[in-house]
Design a protein around this motif. Structure first.
Motif: not given
Ligand code: HEC
Ligand code: HEC
Length: 381
Positions: A298-315
């Motif tokens: 069930k964890d195949i291809g599953a990744f951590k939900t990242p926090g999205i604070r300051d998200i505009a800075l981290t493309a």
């Protein structure tokens, strides 16, 4: 009536503390330990409504440790050829990420995954996209000996190298009261510094505190969509006491499932007893995500939900850096992710209008700490 009243008082307290907080905010990263004693506890200055992060009993924050950790975080001598520091991939000028699709370590080697920010990492239950480390101490040990990243032959080799640098000898002695530096001292100091990288002063925080004009109308509509029609909040959870936009869980949203036989790959990976950190650096098996740690299908291809604070800075975005802009991330979600046998049940086409997509992006842009430049100046890396 009673509830309304207490809500009002809470809002007032919130606004006052926010004001005090923003005034004191730039001090967060100020290099401690100069005027004060190295042993003095380092106080995280959090707004009162935010739950204190867990600090390990055996690594309490002190001014000296935070200062030592800061030195180590920015020091390229932690890598085999003195070219790469933690800050190469988690650069304050780039939202504590690196602006690259995937990380680039010593000798220009490209890794398998995108560098996440180290901001607010103290608040997450798991470190790495697949959660293979549970503490910042455990996390910090890995890039040092990863041949694609800092490339030290062993932790002992790093200890030996650091021990020949006289400034470090005296700093470690002051902080850890020992002449014998260990890898645990090194990562304890780095983790302590990282625990001070907290950003909680954004237009959105001021809006939540009651300052309605802090958000544009478009961003306000975006926040409504985020909670409602666009279903983002189901995974990027938000509460006043834990305002980090993550559920600390792992989901397959279909990021890297295109054109790949994941079942075959999973069978192959399940058949090896290779260590998850090694598999995470291999381009093909890295895409298996959480499965590398749990070995559960069930964890195949599953990744951590990242926090999205300051998200505009981290493309660029997502674990493989495959989306270049916030607009394209929203487009990805609007399609319902990429269908595959392990796709999270919460993913489905959203039918957002062009205006709604714009509103969601405006909302995410309002999660940028506007005093980050000052924060970094104070840090004086
Ligand atoms: C060559 C680039 C590179 C270097 C150098 C590097 N990192 Fe990272 N860092 C990454 C990448 C890529 C990931 C995600 C890897 C994964 O999930 O498999 C990551 C993950 C992390 C995370 C987890 C964040 C989260 O939200 O999951 C932390 C914390 C972190 N690094 C801190 C450090 C520290 C401390 C150092 C120095 C000792 C360091 N990194 C050195 C690229 C780098
Ligand atoms: C089913 C859970 C789930 C839902 C619903 C969800 N997300 Fe995510 N989000 C994730 C996961 C998991 C990742 C990382 C996936 C990966 O890289 O493979 C992610 C990644 C992201 C990223 C990239 C973060 C980074 O640092 O690269 C952004 C931005 C984002 N989501 C915004 C949204 C928005 C906006 C919505 C609503 C339209 C949304 N998410 C809905 C779980 C979810």
């Amino acid at each position: 009536m009673q509830r309304k009243h207490s809500k009002l008082i809470r809002s007032i307290v919130f606004i006052l503390t926010s004001l005090i907080f923003s005034a004191g905010f730039v001090c967060f990263l100020q290099s401690p330990g100069f005027a004060q004693s190295a042993d003095e506890p380092y106080e995280l200055k959090l707004p009162p409504y935010v739950l204190e992060p867990i600090i390990p009993e055996n690594n309490l924050l002190t001014n000296g440790k935070v200062n030592l950790g800061k030195n180590l975080y920015f020091d390229k001598r932690l890598s085999a050829d003195d070219t790469v520091s933690c800050s190469t991939c988690h650069d304050p000028q780039k939202g504590f990420a690196d602006g690259k699709t995937v990380a680039v370590g010593i000798k220009g080697q490209k890794g398998a995954r995108n560098s996440p920010t180290t901001l607010n990492a103290v608040f997450f239950d798991f470190q790495f996209w697949d959660g293979r480390a549970l503490t910042l101490e455990e996390q910090a040990k890995q890039p040092i000996t990863n041949p694609m990243e800092m490339g030290m032959p062993s932790h002992d080799a790093l200890v030996e190298k650091i021990s020949t640098i006289s400034e470090y000898n005296s700093l470690f002695k002051t902080v850890f009261k020992t002449d014998k530096i260990t890898i645990d001292h090194i990562v304890q100091a780095i983790a302590s510094f990282e625990r001070t990288l907290i950003t909680l002063n954004t237009p959105f925080d001021r809006f939540i505190a009651g300052e309605s004009s802090a958000l544009s109308d478009s961003a306000k509509r975006g926040w409504e969509l985020f909670q409602g029609k666009a279903r983002c909040l189901t995974c990027h959870e938000f509460t006043e006491s834990y305002p980090f936009f993550t559920d600390n869980k792992f989901h397959n949203i279909g990021v890297a499932m295109k054109d790949k036989d994941f079942e075959a790959l999973a069978r192959k990976a399940a058949g090896t007893d290779a260590d998850p950190s090694a598999l995470a650096h291999d381009k093909a098996s890295a895409e298996l995500g959480r499965f590398l740690v749990t070995r559960e299908p069930k964890d195949i291809g599953a990744f951590k939900t990242p926090g999205i604070r300051d998200i505009a800075l981290t493309a660029p975005y997502l674990h493989d850096g495959s989306e270049k802009t916030l607009e394209s991330v929203v487009e990805f979600y609007n399609k319902g992710g990429v269908p595959n046998p392990y796709l999270d049940g919460g993913m489905r086409p959203l039918n957002l209008s062009d205006e709604e997509k714009k509103d969601l992006v405006e909302f995410m842009k309002a999660l940028t700490s506007d005093d980050l430049p000052e924060f970094i100046k104070e840090l004086n890396p």
